[in-house]
Design an enzyme around this catalytic site. Structure first.
Site, PDB file in Angstrom:
ATOM      1  N   LYS A  95       0.854  -1.198   0.000  1.00 52.85           N
ATOM      2  CA  LYS A  95       0.000   0.000   0.000  1.00 52.85           C
ATOM      3  C   LYS A  95       0.874   1.226   0.000  1.00 52.85           C
ATOM      4  O   LYS A  95       1.810   1.319   0.794  1.00 52.85           O
ATOM      5  CB  LYS A  95      -0.875   0.000   1.270  1.00 52.85           C
ATOM      6  CG  LYS A  95      -1.835   1.181   1.342  1.00 52.85           C
ATOM      7  CD  LYS A  95      -3.091   0.938   0.555  1.00 52.85           C
ATOM      8  CE  LYS A  95      -3.883   2.208   0.266  1.00 52.85           C
ATOM      9  NZ  LYS A  95      -3.441   2.913  -0.974  1.00 52.85           N
ATOM     10  N   GLN A 116       7.253   3.830   3.951  1.00 57.46           N
ATOM     11  CA  GLN A 116       5.842   3.418   3.973  1.00 57.46           C
ATOM     12  C   GLN A 116       5.643   2.128   4.781  1.00 57.46           C
ATOM     13  O   GLN A 116       4.601   1.939   5.410  1.00 57.46           O
ATOM     14  CB  GLN A 116       5.358   3.229   2.530  1.00 57.46           C
ATOM     15  CG  GLN A 116       3.861   3.299   2.347  1.00 57.46           C
ATOM     16  CD  GLN A 116       3.332   4.719   2.296  1.00 57.46           C
ATOM     17  OE1 GLN A 116       3.894   5.572   1.634  1.00 57.46           O
ATOM     18  NE2 GLN A 116       2.246   4.983   2.993  1.00 57.46           N
ATOM     19  N   LYS A 119       5.440   3.224   8.442  1.00 58.59           N
ATOM     20  CA  LYS A 119       4.264   4.092   8.609  1.00 58.59           C
ATOM     21  C   LYS A 119       2.992   3.249   8.625  1.00 58.59           C
ATOM     22  O   LYS A 119       2.135   3.380   9.505  1.00 58.59           O
ATOM     23  CB  LYS A 119       4.212   5.089   7.452  1.00 58.59           C
ATOM     24  CG  LYS A 119       3.071   6.078   7.519  1.00 58.59           C
ATOM     25  CD  LYS A 119       2.850   6.810   6.192  1.00 58.59           C
ATOM     26  CE  LYS A 119       4.082   7.500   5.679  1.00 58.59           C
ATOM     27  NZ  LYS A 119       3.788   8.381   4.513  1.00 58.59           N
ATOM     28  N   LYS A 131       5.390   1.778  -3.091  1.00 57.37           N
ATOM     29  CA  LYS A 131       5.321   3.138  -3.640  1.00 57.37           C
ATOM     30  C   LYS A 131       5.614   3.067  -5.120  1.00 57.37           C
ATOM     31  O   LYS A 131       6.265   2.124  -5.583  1.00 57.37           O
ATOM     32  CB  LYS A 131       6.375   4.019  -2.958  1.00 57.37           C
ATOM     33  CG  LYS A 131       6.086   5.496  -3.053  1.00 57.37           C
ATOM     34  CD  LYS A 131       5.142   5.948  -1.971  1.00 57.37           C
ATOM     35  CE  LYS A 131       4.768   7.402  -2.108  1.00 57.37           C
ATOM     36  NZ  LYS A 131       4.055   7.875  -0.901  1.00 57.37           N
ATOM     37  N   GLY A 170      -2.652   8.385  -4.193  1.00 59.32           N
ATOM     38  CA  GLY A 170      -1.982   9.596  -4.660  1.00 59.32           C
ATOM     39  C   GLY A 170      -0.735   9.941  -3.863  1.00 59.32           C
ATOM     40  O   GLY A 170      -0.453   9.367  -2.816  1.00 59.32           O
ATOM     41  N   ASP A 171       0.029  10.857  -4.398  1.00 55.24           N
ATOM     42  CA  ASP A 171       1.168  11.489  -3.720  1.00 55.24           C
ATOM     43  C   ASP A 171       1.436  12.762  -4.525  1.00 55.24           C
ATOM     44  O   ASP A 171       0.512  13.249  -5.196  1.00 55.24           O
ATOM     45  CB  ASP A 171       2.381  10.525  -3.696  1.00 55.24           C
ATOM     46  CG  ASP A 171       3.476  10.985  -2.727  1.00 55.24           C
ATOM     47  OD1 ASP A 171       3.358  10.708  -1.525  1.00 55.24           O
ATOM     48  OD2 ASP A 171       4.458  11.622  -3.168  1.00 55.24           O
ATOM     49  N   THR A 215      -4.438  13.486   5.375  1.00 57.10           N
ATOM     50  CA  THR A 215      -3.015  13.636   5.716  1.00 57.10           C
ATOM     51  C   THR A 215      -2.792  14.938   6.480  1.00 57.10           C
ATOM     52  O   THR A 215      -2.147  14.950   7.542  1.00 57.10           O
ATOM     53  CB  THR A 215      -2.143  13.595   4.444  1.00 57.10           C
ATOM     54  OG1 THR A 215      -2.526  12.466   3.665  1.00 57.10           O
ATOM     55  CG2 THR A 215      -0.685  13.512   4.798  1.00 57.10           C
ATOM     56  N   ASN A 246      -2.106  19.047  -1.685  1.00 56.65           N
ATOM     57  CA  ASN A 246      -3.114  18.359  -0.890  1.00 56.65           C
ATOM     58  C   ASN A 246      -2.813  18.436   0.612  1.00 56.65           C
ATOM     59  O   ASN A 246      -3.673  18.803   1.416  1.00 56.65           O
ATOM     60  CB  ASN A 246      -3.173  16.898  -1.356  1.00 56.65           C
ATOM     61  CG  ASN A 246      -4.047  16.055  -0.468  1.00 56.65           C
ATOM     62  OD1 ASN A 246      -3.552  15.437   0.468  1.00 56.65           O
ATOM     63  ND2 ASN A 246      -5.338  16.072  -0.712  1.00 56.65           N
ATOM     64  N   SER A 383      -6.905   5.767   3.765  1.00 58.51           N
ATOM     65  CA  SER A 383      -6.912   4.878   2.592  1.00 58.51           C
ATOM     66  C   SER A 383      -7.300   3.455   3.009  1.00 58.51           C
ATOM     67  O   SER A 383      -8.073   2.781   2.312  1.00 58.51           O
ATOM     68  CB  SER A 383      -5.529   4.843   1.934  1.00 58.51           C
ATOM     69  OG  SER A 383      -5.342   5.940   1.077  1.00 58.51           O
TER      70      SER A 383
HETATM   71  P1  NDP Z   1       0.865  17.857  -4.121  1.00 63.83           P
HETATM   72  O1  NDP Z   1       1.343  17.495  -5.463  1.00 63.83           O
HETATM   73  O2  NDP Z   1      -0.578  18.044  -3.876  1.00 63.83           O
HETATM   74  O3  NDP Z   1       1.612  19.165  -3.616  1.00 63.83           O
HETATM   75  C1  NDP Z   1       3.010  19.209  -3.567  1.00 63.83           C
HETATM   76  C2  NDP Z   1       3.440  20.587  -3.102  1.00 63.83           C
HETATM   77  O4  NDP Z   1       4.837  20.557  -2.797  1.00 63.83           O
HETATM   78  C3  NDP Z   1       3.274  21.649  -4.180  1.00 63.83           C
HETATM   79  O5  NDP Z   1       3.056  22.878  -3.551  1.00 63.83           O
HETATM   80  C4  NDP Z   1       4.625  21.624  -4.883  1.00 63.83           C
HETATM   81  O6  NDP Z   1       4.957  22.816  -5.548  1.00 63.83           O
HETATM   82  C5  NDP Z   1       5.549  21.396  -3.713  1.00 63.83           C
HETATM   83  N1  NDP Z   1       6.753  20.704  -4.171  1.00 63.83           N
HETATM   84  C6  NDP Z   1       6.808  19.479  -4.735  1.00 63.83           C
HETATM   85  N2  NDP Z   1       8.067  19.172  -5.063  1.00 63.83           N
HETATM   86  C7  NDP Z   1       8.801  20.230  -4.704  1.00 63.83           C
HETATM   87  C8  NDP Z   1      10.182  20.512  -4.784  1.00 63.83           C
HETATM   88  N3  NDP Z   1      11.050  19.630  -5.305  1.00 63.83           N
HETATM   89  N4  NDP Z   1      10.606  21.700  -4.286  1.00 63.83           N
HETATM   90  C9  NDP Z   1       9.720  22.593  -3.746  1.00 63.83           C
HETATM   91  N5  NDP Z   1       8.392  22.370  -3.655  1.00 63.83           N
HETATM   92  C10 NDP Z   1       7.954  21.210  -4.123  1.00 63.83           C
HETATM   93  O7  NDP Z   1       1.470  16.720  -3.148  1.00 63.83           O
HETATM   94  P2  NDP Z   1       0.987  16.306  -1.670  1.00 63.83           P
HETATM   95  O8  NDP Z   1       0.511  17.503  -0.921  1.00 63.83           O
HETATM   96  O9  NDP Z   1       0.116  15.117  -1.799  1.00 63.83           O
HETATM   97  O10 NDP Z   1       2.370  15.793  -1.050  1.00 63.83           O
HETATM   98  C11 NDP Z   1       3.243  16.636  -0.286  1.00 63.83           C
HETATM   99  C12 NDP Z   1       4.150  15.785   0.581  1.00 63.83           C
HETATM  100  O11 NDP Z   1       3.355  15.011   1.489  1.00 63.83           O
HETATM  101  C13 NDP Z   1       5.015  14.756  -0.162  1.00 63.83           C
HETATM  102  O12 NDP Z   1       6.237  14.602   0.543  1.00 63.83           O
HETATM  103  C14 NDP Z   1       4.203  13.469  -0.039  1.00 63.83           C
HETATM  104  O13 NDP Z   1       5.033  12.328  -0.152  1.00 63.83           O
HETATM  105  C15 NDP Z   1       3.680  13.639   1.377  1.00 63.83           C
HETATM  106  N6  NDP Z   1       2.493  12.830   1.715  1.00 63.83           N
HETATM  107  C16 NDP Z   1       1.358  12.899   0.971  1.00 63.83           C
HETATM  108  C17 NDP Z   1       0.248  12.170   1.336  1.00 63.83           C
HETATM  109  C18 NDP Z   1      -1.050  12.256   0.598  1.00 63.83           C
HETATM  110  O14 NDP Z   1      -2.006  11.633   1.053  1.00 63.83           O
HETATM  111  N7  NDP Z   1      -1.145  12.998  -0.481  1.00 63.83           N
HETATM  112  C19 NDP Z   1       0.283  11.260   2.481  1.00 63.83           C
HETATM  113  C20 NDP Z   1       1.496  11.324   3.250  1.00 63.83           C
HETATM  114  C21 NDP Z   1       2.560  12.081   2.857  1.00 63.83           C
HETATM  115  P3  NDP Z   1       5.051  22.834  -7.168  1.00 63.83           P
HETATM  116  O15 NDP Z   1       3.639  22.729  -7.645  1.00 63.83           O
HETATM  117  O16 NDP Z   1       5.714  24.116  -7.493  1.00 63.83           O
HETATM  118  O17 NDP Z   1       5.888  21.628  -7.560  1.00 63.83           O
HETATM  119  O1  2IT Z   2       3.030   8.882   1.643  1.00 62.26           O
HETATM  120  C1  2IT Z   2       1.876   8.434   1.833  1.00 62.26           C
HETATM  121  O2  2IT Z   2       1.550   7.891   2.884  1.00 62.26           O
HETATM  122  C2  2IT Z   2       0.876   8.619   0.769  1.00 62.26           C
HETATM  123  N1  2IT Z   2       1.173   9.240  -0.236  1.00 62.26           N
HETATM  124  C3  2IT Z   2      -0.496   8.047   0.915  1.00 62.26           C
HETATM  125  C4  2IT Z   2      -0.497   6.588   0.546  1.00 62.26           C
HETATM  126  C5  2IT Z   2      -1.858   5.934   0.479  1.00 62.26           C
HETATM  127  O3  2IT Z   2      -1.865   4.749   0.080  1.00 62.26           O
HETATM  128  O4  2IT Z   2      -2.876   6.536   0.818  1.00 62.26           O
END
Ligand code: NDP
Ligand code: 2IT
Length: 451
Positions: A95, A116, A119, A131, A170-171, A215, A246, A383
């Site tokens: 997952k 992961q 976690k 992943k 998603g991520d 998240t 997100n 999830s």
């Molecule tokens: P999104 O794609 O929705 O948003 C990502 C954000 O981070 C954007 O603002 C983006 O800006 C910025 N960003 C991405 N890469 C870079 C970079 N190299 N340098 C600077 N800014 C950057 O992703 P999420 O919000 O889903 O994910 C954010 C973090 O949270 C990640 O580390 C992800 O692994 C983690 N995460 C996400 C989960 C989920 O459920 N979605 C669960 C647990 C953890 P820009 O648009 O300019 O690239």
């Molecule tokens: O980093 C993470 O935990 C996620 N992007 C969410 C993974 C999931 O299966 O919901």
């Protein structure tokens, strides 16, 4: 203890030798191994070289790498690379999310998959670790281009996943739109309504209430639990949040609901500071509806907000901090700046956003530090609740899911806190989360034999 440290050091060196040019994976492995010495001493079966438990745990069960050809709106063909690392299934089906970002390579996917495993173990919900993703960059692409890319990606991925096998979500770069296109293509190819094969689906067709929020909400709830131990609450505090995707958006929302004021957001081009606090409706309109940049927010918000190109949010003084964008975005110097500004707690919404030296600086200064594998586990936890609802062909109310999420975040906090204390590192949530997650996976692997 010295023997355990020597064994862990030898393991680390061997893992780095066998996996060259994967710095993020090395960093994630090192950070876990560094905290395991006490559990190796008290439970020698974990360290026994003849059992090779850590060697197995750091080698993915399966790594899938594939070509993703797709056509842009002008008819030009592009070739991206697709990845899925099925890391560990001792506790349940693989997952974990899919990341679409130009920086994605096998080392990044392995670091994320490795994190992961622990976690997902901490959630207690019976999910293994995996992943995937691609070096595809969705920025500036039309909906039709993103759809064609997702269809091509799933045309290969579909043969490797399934509700009992591997369940992506998603991520970075993969949200509700992409999950929709991916699910549609899976359904078409397999001719199955297999809702539990992906999570983060739309609520009208098998998605869980609160999954988009989970998240960010969970990361704030984790911070609230850390503050509670110290006799404090979020009410009236100021917060710095990085990112504007997100995780960041729903971190800001939950902070506001709990009486705190989020002053910042950012993207890869710079950050916005808003003296009045972020106007979430405006930010959501720009990011989720228009798919714009945070610089647009500063233009439209008026005099309380300004955009700082190229800067990092950590230079804005605040009581609490939420790194919620990407890995290694909070460095040693940023940690020193946060400490000098009086920060009380840092909760990692992103995966591995804080560099090891920055973690050390924060912990030595007495800041409550919530590592990603604990603090951002709310997303994958909901999830898993989505998978349960799909299996039972039911849809729970938003209130029910949010109550479950709050209970899960409390229990992750408590197990990390209690484990840290038991192993002589009170208040160290990094050690507590690593050991608690490791014990669950390690015990299942030992019980299931050499596989
Ligand atoms: P999104 O794609 O929705 O948003 C990502 C954000 O981070 C954007 O603002 C983006 O800006 C910025 N960003 C991405 N890469 C870079 C970079 N190299 N340098 C600077 N800014 C950057 O992703 P999420 O919000 O889903 O994910 C954010 C973090 O949270 C990640 O580390 C992800 O692994 C983690 N995460 C996400 C989960 C989920 O459920 N979605 C669960 C647990 C953890 P820009 O648009 O300019 O690239
Ligand atoms: O980093 C993470 O935990 C996620 N992007 C969410 C993974 C999931 O299966 O919901």
């Amino acid at each position: 203890m010295k023997d355990s440290k020597d064994r862990l050091e030898a393991l680390r060196a061997e893992i780095e030798r066998r996996n060259p040019a994967q710095p993020e994976f090395h960093q994630a492995v090192r950070e876990v191994l560094e905290t395991l010495a006490p559990v190796f001493t008290s439970r020698p079966e974990y360290a026994d070289p003849a059992v090779a438990l850590v060697e197995r745990l750091t080698e993915p069960e399966r790594q899938i790498l594939f070509r993703v050809p797709w056509q842009d709106d002008r008819g030009r063909v592009h070739v991206n690379r697709g990845y899925r690392v099925e890391f560990n299934s001792a506790l349940g089906p693989y997952k974990g999310g899919l990341r679409f970002h130009p920086s994605v390579d096998i080392g990044v996917v392995k670091f994320l998959g490795f994190e992961q495993i622990f976690k997902n173990a901490l959630t207690g919900l019976g999910i293994g670790g995996g992943k995937g993703g691609s070096d595809f960059d969705p920025h500036g692409r039309s909906d039709a281009e993103v759809m064609r890319f997702c269809q091509s990606f799933m045309t290969e991925l579909h043969r490797h996943i399934g509700e009992h096998t591997d369940v992506p979500a998603g991520d970075i770069g993969v949200g509700g739109r992409e999950i929709g296109y991916l699910f549609g293509q899976y359904r078409r190819i397999t001719n199955r309504w297999e809702a539990g094969v992906l999570t983060g689906k739309g609520q009208g067709w098998g998605g869980s209430a609160i999954r988009p929020q989970a998240t960010g909400y969970g990361s704030v709830l984790f911070a609230a639990e850390m503050l509670k131990v110290r006799g404090e609450s979020l009410d009236g505090l100021t917060a710095v949040v990085s990112g504007s995707g997100n995780v960041a958006l729903y971190t800001i929302e939950k902070l506001q609901q709990l009486g705190a004021n989020a002053l910042t957001c950012s993207d890869s081009q710079g950050y916005v500071v808003d003296d009045k606090g972020i106007d979430l409706a405006l930010l959501q309109q720009i990011k989720e509806v228009e798919r714009g940049r945070v610089s647009d927010y500063a233009v439209r918000r008026g005099s309380s907000a300004r955009f700082v190109p190229g800067g990092r949010v950590w230079e804005v003084p605040a009581d609490i901090a939420f790194p919620s964008a990407t890995q290694n975005e909070l460095h040693a110097q940023d940690a020193r700046t946060l400490v000098a500004g009086g920060v009380k707690a840092v909760s990692e919404g992103a995966n591995m956003p804080t560099t090891p030296e920055a973690v050390r600086i924060l912990q030595e200064a007495g800041v409550a530090f919530g590592p990603g594998k604990a603090a951002n586990a709310g997303g994958v936890a909901v999830s898993a609740l989505e998978m349960s609802q799909n299996a039972g062909r039911v849809a729970w109310s938003a209130q029910r899911v949010e109550d479950e999420l709050a209970g899960i975040m409390r229990s992750i906090h408590d197990v990390a806190h209690e484990t840290a204390e038991r192993y002589g590192a009170p208040g160290d949530y990094v050690t507590g989360a690593n050991i608690a997650g490791f014990e669950r996976v390690a015990d299942a692997m030992l019980a299931q034999g050499v596989i």
